[in-house]
Design an enzyme around this catalytic site. Structure first.
Site, PDB file in Angstrom:
ATOM      1  N   HIS A   1      -3.082 -45.023 -36.401  1.00 17.50           N
ATOM      2  CA  HIS A   1      -2.838 -43.638 -35.961  1.00 17.50           C
ATOM      3  C   HIS A   1      -3.743 -43.295 -34.771  1.00 17.50           C
ATOM      4  CE1 HIS A   1      -1.952 -39.283 -36.607  1.00 17.50           C
ATOM      5  NE2 HIS A   1      -3.162 -39.154 -36.079  1.00 17.50           N
ATOM      6  N   GLU A   2      -5.027 -43.566 -34.922  1.00 18.37           N
ATOM      7  CA  GLU A   2      -5.962 -43.230 -33.845  1.00 18.37           C
ATOM      8  C   GLU A   2      -5.745 -44.121 -32.622  1.00 18.37           C
ATOM      9  OE1 GLU A   2      -7.501 -40.578 -34.041  1.00 18.37           O
ATOM     10  OE2 GLU A   2      -7.197 -40.232 -36.179  1.00 18.37           O
TER      11      GLU A   2
END
Length: 419
Positions: free
Chosen positions: A21-22
């Protein structure tokens, strides 16, 4: 019980979900030319940290998410003002590479003076009063400001988040949830190939003292019909027929050892639901690539519907506090799926990745969805919202999310204590 294998699987699952996600935020921010100061997994105190290039990569104590800190998103911590005495380190071409703000007497091969003018965003220069003479020095776009032993790279305006187009910023924000959606599809696809296409439903286990045991059902029995309804590979039909049979006998036709048998049983009521005391499995065949893709997509759609159904129950108040779970409950459920086997753990990880992506797109302050709302408002309005006001909204939202997290975690602990 948490086996070492389960612990490793759970830690790896959370690490992959958050990191991917990051990484979505990080990758598209870098592509847009934004200076990414930190790529963090977790919140709170740092456990591990190293710097590569312009970005510091950190592992933090609380495993409840992560963040990518981009230049210009928040006010810069290090400030230099006219009248302040600083030390400049110059490279061979006479360009400032380091600005030292403290311990000036300990610096060697530097120019020390009082700041007259300073521009570290547009023109990139600093003018110093050195022994009564004003000298102007150009500053390198990647110059470092050093104070209290910490180095902070300057962020020229064209490297800041706010200087990019609405589209570039929206893509950097939206990319995080998109990575979770892509990961969910891949995990569902892997689970489909591992699990295969169900052909028949069989019993995995029968609970002691249950109606199923009393009727003579055994693990390995294949369920052919219930109340004249052909079951095939649809376990949902079994659940439906059980729930329709309150206080009345059911007729089951099962296959055991190649022979069909007929049994009778009546469901019993437990915790508000009718049950017969069985745990189901399926007899499968290998899935083709097309069936795998179709099955993975169907899993995405079905899981998404269930997630939004859960959101609807929360909004309408149609839930109990015990229905909510925090990090402890998620770990518990993860352990249960890990106990079932790798293919079930992979499918559960896909569901959790999908949930993480959808949840982050909700228009709740501090989440990606809220930041996209602000960008959409900017696109319509033609100018951005005051950054300080937006930061305050996100700060308050984050604080409220942490309060909710503490509440559900407290509830998880109470549930564990009560057994």
């Amino acid at each position: 019980m948490f086996s070492l294998q389960n612990v490793i699987q759970i830690v790896l699952m959370f690490f992959v979900l958050v990191t991917l996600h990051e990484w979505g935020h990080y990758y598209f921010a870098k592509r847009a030319g934004i200076l990414v100061r930190e790529f963090a997994i977790g919140f709170g105190p740092k456990l591990f940290s190293y710097k590569k290039g312009e970005t510091r990569y950190t592992l933090r104590l609380l495993p409840i998410g992560g963040f990518v800190r981009m230049a210009g998103e928040d006010p810069e911590i290090v400030q230099v003002s006219p009248g302040q005495t600083v030390a400049l380190q110059l490279d061979r071409s006479g360009v400032v590479s380091h600005l030292y703000l403290d311990q000036l007497d300990l610096r060697s091969n530097v120019v020390i003076g009082e700041v007259r003018q300073l521009d570290l965003e547009r023109e990139l220069h600093v003018s110093l009063d050195v022994d009564g003479e004003a000298i102007r020095y150009p500053v390198h776009p990647q110059a470092l400001m050093v104070t209290k032993g910490r180095e902070t790279q300057i962020a020229p305006l064209d490297r800041q988040f706010g200087s990019k187009t609405v589209g570039q910023r929206a893509l950097a924000i939206f990319a995080g949830p998109v990575m979770n959606f892509l990961l969910a599809f891949v995990l569902f696809l892997i689970a489909m190939f591992m699990h295969g296409i169900p052909q028949q439903i069989k019993l995995d286990s029968v609970s002691a003292g249950s109606p199923a045991e009393q009727a003579g059902l055994k693990a390995g029995d294949i369920i052919k019909e219930i109340n004249d309804v052909e079951i095939g590979a649809d376990s949902g039909k079994i659940v439906t027929e059980i729930q329709k049979s309150a206080d009345r006998s059911m007729r089951w036709i099962i296959e055991r050892g190649g022979e069909q048998r007929q049994v009778q049983m009546t469901p019993m009521l437990k915790d508000g639901a009718l049950i017969v005391g069985i745990r189901m499995d399926s007899i499968n065949r290998k899935a083709t690539f097309g069936e795998g893709v179709t099955g993975a997509w169907d899993s995405m759609v079905g899981t998404t519907k269930n997630i939004f159904l859960g959101f609807k129950m929360i909004v309408t108040g149609n839930f109990k506090l015990d229905d909510l779970g925090g990090p402890i409950r998620i770990v518990e459920v993860s352990n249960e799926f890990a106990d079932l086997g790798l293919k079930y753990m992979i499918a559960f990880s896909g569901s959790l990745s999908l949930y993480l992506g959808i949840f982050n797109l909700l228009p709740i302050p501090a989440l990606d969805g809220s930041r996209l709302v602000f960008l959409g408002y900017e696109a319509v309005r033609g100018r951005p919202v005051d950054p300080q006001r937006e930061s305050m909204v996100h700060f308050i939202g984050f604080a409220l999310l942490m309060l909710v997290m503490l509440a559900v975690t407290y509830n998880d602990i109470l549930r564990l204590v009560k057994g």
